[in-house]
Design a protein around this motif. Structure first.
Motif, short mmCIF file in Angstrom:
data_model
loop_
_atom_site.label_atom_id
_atom_site.label_comp_id
_atom_site.label_asym_id
_atom_site.label_seq_id
_atom_site.Cartn_x
_atom_site.Cartn_y
_atom_site.Cartn_z
N UNK A 93 1.51 -1.14 -0.04
CA UNK A 93 0.05 -0.08 -0.26
C UNK A 93 0.63 0.87 -0.41
N UNK A 94 1.24 1.60 -1.04
CA UNK A 94 1.71 2.34 -1.12
C UNK A 94 1.16 4.40 -0.85
N UNK A 95 0.48 4.15 -0.35
CA UNK A 95 -0.58 5.79 -0.31
C UNK A 95 -0.13 5.48 1.43
N UNK A 96 -0.55 4.15 2.39
CA UNK A 96 -0.38 4.25 3.95
C UNK A 96 1.12 4.13 3.75
N UNK A 97 2.60 3.84 2.67
CA UNK A 97 3.16 4.44 3.00
C UNK A 97 3.81 6.09 3.04
N UNK A 98 3.27 6.50 3.19
CA UNK A 98 3.39 8.04 2.43
C UNK A 98 3.05 8.66 3.29
N UNK A 99 1.27 7.95 4.04
CA UNK A 99 1.57 9.19 5.06
C UNK A 99 2.30 8.37 6.33
N UNK A 100 2.54 7.17 5.84
CA UNK A 100 2.92 6.85 7.65
C UNK A 100 4.35 7.75 7.74
N UNK A 101 4.37 7.33 6.30
CA UNK A 101 6.38 8.73 6.05
C UNK A 101 6.02 9.80 6.71
N UNK A 102 5.35 10.40 5.88
CA UNK A 102 5.18 11.66 6.34
C UNK A 102 5.01 12.41 8.72
N UNK A 103 4.18 11.20 8.75
CA UNK A 103 4.09 11.04 10.33
C UNK A 103 4.94 10.89 11.03
N UNK A 104 6.27 10.13 10.89
CA UNK A 104 7.46 10.21 11.25
C UNK A 104 9.03 11.22 10.89
N UNK A 105 8.44 11.74 9.31
CA UNK A 105 8.92 12.73 9.87
C UNK A 105 10.29 12.77 9.14
N UNK A 106 11.28 12.17 10.71
CA UNK A 106 12.84 12.41 10.20
C UNK A 106 13.71 10.69 9.41
N UNK A 107 12.38 10.46 9.08
CA UNK A 107 12.53 9.10 8.67
C UNK A 107 12.05 8.68 7.69
N UNK A 108 12.33 8.15 6.82
CA UNK A 108 11.00 6.99 5.77
C UNK A 108 11.83 5.59 5.16
N UNK A 109 10.65 4.80 5.13
CA UNK A 109 10.51 4.20 4.87
C UNK A 109 10.51 3.39 3.42
N UNK A 110 10.89 2.87 3.04
CA UNK A 110 10.99 2.27 0.98
C UNK A 110 10.23 1.23 1.27
N UNK A 111 10.40 0.65 1.69
CA UNK A 111 9.67 -0.83 1.46
C UNK A 111 10.47 -2.14 0.93
N UNK A 112 12.13 -1.72 1.31
CA UNK A 112 13.37 -2.66 1.02
C UNK A 112 14.14 -3.14 2.19
N UNK A 113 13.01 -4.03 3.32
CA UNK A 113 13.87 -5.25 4.16
C UNK A 113 13.31 -5.65 4.85
N UNK A 114 13.39 -7.65 4.43
CA UNK A 114 12.79 -8.79 5.39
C UNK A 114 12.82 -8.72 6.48
N UNK A 115 12.09 -9.39 7.24
CA UNK A 115 12.14 -9.83 8.62
C UNK A 115 11.86 -11.02 8.72
#
Length: 294
Positions: A93-115
């Motif tokens: 969900x790219x739209x949600x990712x953009x919303x969450x990144x804005x709320x985090x402010x000082x750091x952003x996540x681009x979906x490149x991690x595996x857990x």
């Protein structure tokens, strides 16, 4: 192999033996753990009351690992579940990712991690056959009861088909590569009860007792756990259950890295056995060929 090690909240406080043994085993196997500075709680405790806050907490941890250029290794099954689920949602969900990144402010996540949980890394990335080549001391003659718990494989859709959530085998195979026997027992897939401990302690402890009864019935020398809170239930609350229900178990609960570490030739002290609340003296004596008193 390098991973960002995510310890979560419970491990550093209530499962130091888990962390010690995992770090030692990783060192022997040549797996490098990089500590995650400024990591937050995974978000699990607030998931049911504030989904957005939970997502932001998880996303920040994902972003920190991404900044290091590393995938995440977890030790706690609940942490694994939350971080994996949020990762999947944010990647899709790219739209949600953009919303969450804005709320985090000082750091952003681009979906490149595996857990991945450490046990899954050992099973899937390192590999069972390769692990066998590192075994220096086969742990023959002991019977162990595997406890998978709820979050290691469920919800199954977030784990991309890793193992069968109803009839799992990965932990059994990890146990058996050490030379020990993984025994089947009734109610193997049942919850430890930890999810309701804070609101229905009596029911939670009855759930824990039920599985301890089943494990005792098959004569297991120990239970094998891969989650710190499951261990809180089966080990940390074992004496309380014995007192309240007038019974006796004396059942050691080992973290899988503690078991694997023994097979790799690492000493019990280095694996944090002194920190186990239910001492594994009988099991260790059995492995040393000593007579175990009843």
């Amino acid at each position: 192999m390098r991973y960002a090690l995510f310890l979560g909240c419970t491990v550093p406080v209530r499962a130091m033996n888990y962390e010690l043994s995992a770090r030692k085993v990783a060192e022997v196997l040549g797996i490098e753990f990089i500590d995650m500075e400024d990591a937050l709680c995974c978000g699990f405790p607030v998931k049911s009351i504030n989904r957005e806050a939970s997502i932001i907490m998880a996303a920040r941890n994902l972003a920190l690992a991404e900044k290091q250029g590393l995938n995440i290794c977890t030790l706690c099954s609940a942490c694994t579940s939350v971080l994996t689920e949020v990762n999947k949602v944010l990647i899709e969900d790219e739209e949600l990712r953009e919303i969450i990144n804005k709320k985090m402010g000082d750091i952003a996540y681009n979906g490149k991690v595996e857990v991945k949980h450490f046990s899954r890394i050992l099973y899937e990335d390192f590999g069972v056959d390769r692990l066998k080549t590192f075994v220096e001391r086969p742990l023959e003659g002991i019977k162990l009861a595997a406890h998978y718990g709820c979050h290691y494989l469920k919800p199954s859709e977030i784990y991309d088909g890793f193992d069968d959530p109803e009839q799992p085998k990965s932990l059994d195979l990890l146990i058996e590569l050490t030379g020990a026997e993984s025994v089947m027992y009734q109610g193997r897939g049942d919850c430890c009860g930890g999810a309701i401990l804070g609101v229905e302690e009596e029911i939670a402890l009855k759930m824990t007792k039920k599985k301890l009864d089943h494990v005792k019935a098959v004569g297991a020398d120990a239970m094998i756990s891969i989650c710190p809170f499951c261990s809180v239930m089966y080990e940390g609350n074992q004496k309380k259950i014995e007192k309240e229900f007038d019974t006796k178990y004396g059942l050691p609960v080992l973290y899988y890295p503690q078991l694997l570490g023994l097979a790799l030739g690492i000493s019990p002290d280095e694996l944090g056995f002194k920190l186990n609340r239910v001492k594994a003296k009988g099991l260790l004596a059995k492995l040393n060929g000593e007579k175990v008193s009843a």
